[in-house]
Design an enzyme around this catalytic site. Structure first.
Site, mmCIF file in Angstrom:
data_model
loop_
_atom_site.group_PDB
_atom_site.id
_atom_site.type_symbol
_atom_site.label_atom_id
_atom_site.label_comp_id
_atom_site.label_asym_id
_atom_site.label_seq_id
_atom_site.Cartn_x
_atom_site.Cartn_y
_atom_site.Cartn_z
ATOM 1 N N LYS A 46 0.838 -1.213 0.000
ATOM 2 C CA LYS A 46 0.000 0.000 0.000
ATOM 3 C C LYS A 46 0.868 1.256 0.000
ATOM 4 O O LYS A 46 0.635 2.188 -0.780
ATOM 5 C CB LYS A 46 -0.893 -0.001 1.257
ATOM 6 C CG LYS A 46 -1.561 1.328 1.530
ATOM 7 C CD LYS A 46 -2.448 1.274 2.750
ATOM 8 C CE LYS A 46 -1.791 1.628 4.048
ATOM 9 N NZ LYS A 46 -1.454 3.054 4.226
ATOM 10 N N ASN A 47 1.881 1.273 0.873
ATOM 11 C CA ASN A 47 2.657 2.504 1.042
ATOM 12 C C ASN A 47 3.610 2.777 -0.116
ATOM 13 O O ASN A 47 4.237 3.828 -0.186
ATOM 14 C CB ASN A 47 3.428 2.468 2.367
ATOM 15 C CG ASN A 47 2.488 2.650 3.553
ATOM 16 O OD1 ASN A 47 1.311 2.952 3.369
ATOM 17 N ND2 ASN A 47 3.006 2.465 4.757
ATOM 18 N N CYS B 293 -5.159 8.513 9.633
ATOM 19 C CA CYS B 293 -5.164 7.849 10.939
ATOM 20 C C CYS B 293 -5.024 8.856 12.065
ATOM 21 O O CYS B 293 -4.440 9.921 11.893
ATOM 22 C CB CYS B 293 -3.971 6.916 11.023
ATOM 23 S SG CYS B 293 -4.339 5.272 10.534
ATOM 24 N N ARG C 281 0.215 15.270 12.892
ATOM 25 C CA ARG C 281 0.946 14.817 11.704
ATOM 26 C C ARG C 281 1.074 15.997 10.758
ATOM 27 O O ARG C 281 0.375 16.095 9.759
ATOM 28 C CB ARG C 281 0.251 13.637 11.044
ATOM 29 C CG ARG C 281 0.282 12.402 11.901
ATOM 30 C CD ARG C 281 -0.368 11.226 11.222
ATOM 31 N NE ARG C 281 0.502 10.604 10.225
ATOM 32 C CZ ARG C 281 0.169 9.506 9.560
ATOM 33 N NH1 ARG C 281 -0.983 8.936 9.752
ATOM 34 N NH2 ARG C 281 0.997 8.974 8.689
ATOM 35 N N ASP D 7 4.664 0.653 11.897
ATOM 36 C CA ASP D 7 3.426 0.072 11.373
ATOM 37 C C ASP D 7 3.217 -1.386 11.792
ATOM 38 O O ASP D 7 2.175 -1.965 11.481
ATOM 39 C CB ASP D 7 3.401 0.172 9.838
ATOM 40 C CG ASP D 7 3.077 1.584 9.367
ATOM 41 O OD1 ASP D 7 2.823 2.452 10.215
ATOM 42 O OD2 ASP D 7 3.082 1.818 8.141
ATOM 43 N N ARG E 41 -8.572 -0.335 5.124
ATOM 44 C CA ARG E 41 -7.682 0.667 4.524
ATOM 45 C C ARG E 41 -6.345 0.024 4.169
ATOM 46 O O ARG E 41 -5.671 0.466 3.241
ATOM 47 C CB ARG E 41 -7.412 1.816 5.504
ATOM 48 C CG ARG E 41 -8.566 2.750 5.706
ATOM 49 C CD ARG E 41 -8.144 3.920 6.551
ATOM 50 N NE ARG E 41 -7.086 4.692 5.889
ATOM 51 C CZ ARG E 41 -6.420 5.686 6.442
ATOM 52 N NH1 ARG E 41 -6.708 6.067 7.683
ATOM 53 N NH2 ARG E 41 -5.491 6.338 5.781
HETATM 54 C C1 UD1 Z 1 4.348 6.869 6.098
HETATM 55 C C2 UD1 Z 1 3.454 5.654 5.966
HETATM 56 C C3 UD1 Z 1 2.930 5.242 7.335
HETATM 57 C C4 UD1 Z 1 4.096 5.026 8.294
HETATM 58 C C5 UD1 Z 1 5.016 6.242 8.318
HETATM 59 C C6 UD1 Z 1 6.269 6.024 9.156
HETATM 60 C C7 UD1 Z 1 2.528 5.966 3.769
HETATM 61 C C8 UD1 Z 1 1.337 6.224 2.933
HETATM 62 N N1 UD1 Z 1 2.353 5.994 5.088
HETATM 63 O O1 UD1 Z 1 3.534 7.922 6.614
HETATM 64 O O2 UD1 Z 1 2.183 4.031 7.178
HETATM 65 O O3 UD1 Z 1 3.594 4.793 9.583
HETATM 66 O O4 UD1 Z 1 5.431 6.573 6.989
HETATM 67 O O5 UD1 Z 1 6.966 4.924 8.714
HETATM 68 O O6 UD1 Z 1 3.601 5.675 3.271
HETATM 69 N N2 UD1 Z 1 6.430 14.682 10.227
HETATM 70 C C9 UD1 Z 1 6.597 16.030 10.479
HETATM 71 N N3 UD1 Z 1 6.447 16.901 9.431
HETATM 72 C C10 UD1 Z 1 6.196 16.474 8.169
HETATM 73 C C11 UD1 Z 1 6.024 15.096 7.935
HETATM 74 C C12 UD1 Z 1 6.155 14.222 8.980
HETATM 75 O O7 UD1 Z 1 6.839 16.446 11.601
HETATM 76 O O8 UD1 Z 1 6.081 17.307 7.257
HETATM 77 C C13 UD1 Z 1 6.524 13.739 11.359
HETATM 78 C C14 UD1 Z 1 5.178 13.042 11.597
HETATM 79 O O9 UD1 Z 1 4.354 13.827 12.404
HETATM 80 C C15 UD1 Z 1 5.601 11.749 12.258
HETATM 81 C C16 UD1 Z 1 6.941 11.443 11.600
HETATM 82 O O10 UD1 Z 1 7.391 12.672 11.017
HETATM 83 O O11 UD1 Z 1 5.778 11.927 13.628
HETATM 84 C C17 UD1 Z 1 6.870 10.370 10.544
HETATM 85 O O12 UD1 Z 1 6.043 10.793 9.497
HETATM 86 P P1 UD1 Z 1 6.295 10.372 7.987
HETATM 87 O O13 UD1 Z 1 7.578 9.600 7.884
HETATM 88 O O14 UD1 Z 1 6.162 11.580 7.139
HETATM 89 O O15 UD1 Z 1 5.091 9.392 7.741
HETATM 90 P P2 UD1 Z 1 4.050 9.430 6.566
HETATM 91 O O16 UD1 Z 1 4.742 9.669 5.271
HETATM 92 O O17 UD1 Z 1 2.895 10.272 6.920
#
Ligand code: UD1
Length: 445
Positions: A35-36, A130, A135, A321, A413
């Protein structure tokens, strides 16, 4: 946030699973596409004009939702086989995805980079998804700004526009955290930039490599995806391609935990063993015997599991995850295990529901202590997010009696046909529909 507010983020399907615990899993199942990986790959098709063909697409509500997001922008998206999608982006003209769809799924923010790169501007309603605490998308926006975008934000949406010229401009970008989504948006936007981008402290997940492989097939020049520093030499045009999505390491990790909790023996096919190193190390230390081939894993779980600690980390560390599923597993192990969650603020939502089943779990800030070895008892539980849903399903497989798992909107999902796959392994599990009598408040099966 109250439990009620938390649960209302995802609409319930109105169905629930009934899981009769105590049956060992055995046999062989195939793992679906990731999915990711698939979500950013679908978003990346917006970078080209023409039809891309994507294989090994998992049939999940998040994928259906991303297909709708692309359609809302003017793309034509069709299933050409059970797991193949054709996406024709020739007529994309709208640069603002439907806010209702974006609210349903945080990964919708992944259209920001491609739209910005191809059309010079994009507007994204603030994403949902989620309930894992705050986030933010500041790192995504930092990326677009560094590449020459002007970012305007209000309470409801973010707009990014090129300030000068017709293409983003390559630069050096330093992330203060290796965000998966921000790395993906930056890769996509810089692939069409003028000049070279150097991305420091990039995420290293296998899904990043899969996306970079797709972009390179399209004609991009991306070097060292999977390392902390990625170099992207921009190009003026990308072309449509065919691509096969990598296997879902999170789904594989979930079925590994499910097998272990039932003291079962299961072979998973269509996996990429290399992507599961940290998880397999943890599982081995519980006493499970693991046998691997390149694309196959057999797990043979003992009757008595040893407890082991978990500290989630960006890849190649233990994946956040799979943490809730592993927590469910540790309720069966003898002794105490300590969980430290380093990625998300609110990733222990499964603990409340596992406690309702009799688990002894104490949560203190970003740590959880699981005192394992007590038998769980089936009861009605509510899934608060995708991976917690999987954790509760796993707990139900081992619990005494029957577990009623509600909140299936979350489960679907992230998991393709979990009932079919687990049933094929011998689990006693069924999906039921209930009609709530609003006058009496009684749920009927
Ligand atoms: C992706 C995955 C999700 C997984 C996560 C961490 C997808 C669709 N989802 O989510 O399943 O749990 O990686 O492995 O691929 N953060 C910030 N600012 C930002 C972006 C992120 O502070 O602009 C923080 C988030 O709040 C969080 C951490 O970074 O605490 C990790 O987020 P991120 O790696 O961006 O996860 P996602 O891409 O949302």
């Amino acid at each position: 946030m109250s439990n009620l507010a938390r649960r209302s983020i995802m609409p319930d399907t109105g169905n629930y699973l009934t899981i009769e615990g105590g049956h060992r899993l055995s046999g062989e199942i195939g793992i679906s596409g990731a999915k990711n990986s698939c979500l950013p790959i679908l978003a990346a098709t917006l970078l080209v004009k023409g039809a891309c063909h994507i294989e090994n697409v998992p049939r999940l509500s998040d994928i259906f939702n991303m297909a709708k997001v692309l359609r809302s922008l003017g793309a034509t998206v069709n299933w050409t086989g059970r797991h193949s999608l054709s996406i024709d982006t020739s007529n994309v003209s709208c640069l603002e995805p439907d806010p209702v769809l974006v609210q349903k799924m945080r990964a919708s923010v992944l259209v920001l980079g491609p739209l910005f790169a191809r059309f010079g501007q994009a507007m994204i309603p603030l994403p949902g998804g989620c309930s894992l605490g705050k986030r933010p998308i500041d790192l995504h926006l930092l990326g677009m700004e560094s590449l020459g975008g002007f970012v305007a934000e209000n309470d409801e949406a973010v707009t990014v526009k090129l300030t000068n010229g017709r293409r983003p401009v390559g630069t050096t970008i330093n992330l203060n955290f290796p965000s998966v989504g921000a790395t993906e948006n930056i890769l996509m936007a810089s692939a069409l930039a003028e000049g070279t981008t150097i991305l420091n402290n990039a995420a290293r997940e296998p899904e990043i490599i899969d996306l970079a492989n797709l972009l390179n097939k399209m004609g991009a020049k991306i070097v060292d995806a999977g390392e902390s520093t990625i170099i992207i030499v921009g190009t003026s045009e990308l072309r449509p391609v065919s691509h096969r999505v990598i296997p879902d390491r999170i789904e594989a990790g979930t079925y590994i935990a499910a097998t272990a909790i039932t003291a079962g023996k299961v072979t998973l096919t269509d996996v990429c063993t290399d992507h599961l190193t940290s998880l397999l190390q943890r599982i081995s230390s519980t006493g499970c015997k693991i046998t691997t081939e390149i694309d196959k894993i057999t797990i043979d779980a003992p009757d008595v599991l040893r407890s082991t600690d978990v500290r989630t980390q960006p890849y190649p560390g233990f994946p956040t995850d799979v943490q809730p599923q592993y927590m469910a597993l540790m309720t069966r192990a003898s002794g105490e295990s300590i969980f430290v969650e380093k990625i998300f603020e609110r990733r222990f939502l499964a603990a409340d529901e596992l406690r309702r089943m009799g688990a002894d779990i104490r949560v203190i800030d970003n740590c959880a202590l699981v005192n394992g070895g007590r038998k769980l008892t089936g009861c009605e539980v509510n899934a608060p997010d995708i991976r917690a849903a999987a954790a509760l399903l796993i707990a139900g497989l081992w619990a005494d009696g029957s577990t009623r798992l509600k909140g299936l909107g979350h489960l679907y999902r992230g998991y393709e046909d979990p009932v079919g796959k687990l049933s094929a392994l011998g689990a006693r599990i069924a999906e039921n529909n209930f009609v709530t009598d609003t006058a009496t408040g009684i749920s009927q099966g």
